[in-house]
Design a protein around this motif. Structure first.
Motif, short mmCIF file in Angstrom:
data_model
loop_
_atom_site.label_atom_id
_atom_site.label_comp_id
_atom_site.label_asym_id
_atom_site.label_seq_id
_atom_site.Cartn_x
_atom_site.Cartn_y
_atom_site.Cartn_z
N VAL A 92 7.19 79.67 44.68
CA VAL A 92 6.56 78.71 43.84
C VAL A 92 7.33 78.20 42.48
N GLY A 93 8.14 79.41 42.11
CA GLY A 93 8.96 79.15 40.85
C GLY A 93 10.05 78.18 40.84
N THR A 94 10.69 78.46 42.30
CA THR A 94 11.92 77.62 42.64
C THR A 94 11.65 76.39 43.82
N GLY A 95 10.59 76.31 44.24
CA GLY A 95 10.14 75.21 45.43
C GLY A 95 11.14 75.54 46.52
N ALA A 96 11.77 76.60 46.59
CA ALA A 96 12.37 76.91 47.89
C ALA A 96 11.72 77.48 48.98
N THR A 97 11.92 77.23 50.31
CA THR A 97 11.19 77.72 51.34
C THR A 97 12.02 79.22 51.41
N VAL A 98 11.05 80.20 51.61
CA VAL A 98 11.44 81.45 51.95
C VAL A 98 11.95 81.58 53.42
N PRO A 99 13.12 81.92 53.67
CA PRO A 99 13.65 82.13 55.08
C PRO A 99 13.21 83.45 55.75
N ASP A 100 12.98 84.47 54.87
CA ASP A 100 12.35 85.57 55.72
C ASP A 100 11.43 86.29 54.83
N PRO A 101 10.16 86.05 54.93
CA PRO A 101 9.16 86.44 54.19
C PRO A 101 8.82 88.16 54.30
N THR A 102 9.64 88.73 55.04
CA THR A 102 9.25 89.95 55.40
C THR A 102 10.32 91.05 54.34
N THR A 103 11.16 90.34 53.79
CA THR A 103 11.81 91.11 52.91
C THR A 103 12.42 90.27 51.50
N ILE A 104 11.42 90.65 50.86
CA ILE A 104 11.44 90.03 49.58
C ILE A 104 11.62 90.89 48.22
N ASN A 105 12.99 90.58 47.48
CA ASN A 105 13.04 91.48 46.43
C ASN A 105 13.30 90.74 45.13
#
Length: 244
Positions: A92-105
């Protein structure tokens, strides 16, 4: 929007549902059959019917939040049951799509949009907080000639709790250790995050000479100091090695 289905320009159009007028035919939500009655300028009429089917939308449930230690990573997909739904995650903060939602750091709010086969969707959010780990610093190496060493002086503990271990066993008194080995310090902060460092400690035994001795020799004669003690090297009062 029922009004988008037919061109009623110049006509008197009346929408009904279950025998009652539809207050706003441009935004109906109830499933069922709607009747359109259209009256022309010559009093000619026509009637049409529209059946609205209510398609079930996905139900993701309430939003979520989580805090993890740096380096652990967050699996966003574990918070909601999406099954056969088509999903997309966005930071939400950057508006960028998350390519791999299984490894968020990276800390932030993440948006999930889930769409079913009928094209219906639901949205949910996960607030992720990445908690920094304690900082120990680099490993160290120390060598002592006998005695003990205070391990607690080697690292800044701050507000963290510290535990010293040797070969996996907790050191009862890290302020006075007298055993060689590889010691590990583990710092834990208030959030339960940890960091470790190691200290290689070598304690060499100090020589045991025994009691002082007195020797008398005739002037001009020599005396073998090495005969008094079993030594590798003998040094004089000035610290220099004495040759024999």
């Amino acid at each position: 929007d029922l009004t988008s289905l037919y061109n009623t320009t110049g006509l008197l159009a009346v929408w009904q549902f279950a025998g009652a007028p539809v207050a706003d035919p441009s935004a109906v939500i109830a499933a069922g059959t709607y009747e359109l009655f259209a009256l022309g300028v010559s009093s000619c009429t026509d009637t049409a019917y529209v059946t609205v089917n209510a398609l079930a939308s996905p139900v993701l449930g309430p939003d979520a939040s989580t805090s993890v230690c740096d380096g652990v990573g967050v699996d966003l997909t574990s918070f909601f049951a999406t099954g056969a739904l088509s999903t997309s995650w966005t930071n939400v903060g950057t508006g960028a799509t998350v390519p791999d939602p299984t490894t968020i750091n990276v800390s932030g709010q993440y948006e999930l949009i889930a769409i079913n086969a009928a094209g219906c969707s639901d949205t949910a959010y996960v607030q992720v907080t990445i908690v920094p780990n304690p900082v120990t610093g680099a490993g160290q190496t120390h060598t002592l000639c006998g005695g003990t060493m205070d391990l607690t002086t080697l690292y800044a503990i701050g507000a963290n709790t510290a535990e010293w271990t040797l070969n996996g066993v907790v050191v009862a008194d890290p302020t006075a250790v007298n055993t060689s080995g590889l010691y590990t310090i583990t710092l834990t902060n208030a959030s339960g995050c940890t960091a470790s460092a190691q200290v290689l400690l070598t304690i060499d035994p100090a020589p045991a000479l025994g009691t002082d001795q007195l020797a008398s020799v005739c002037e001009g004669s020599t005396f073998d100091l090495t005969s008094l003690w079993a030594l590798d090297t003998v040094r004089g009062h000035d610290g220099e090695a004495v040759g024999f």
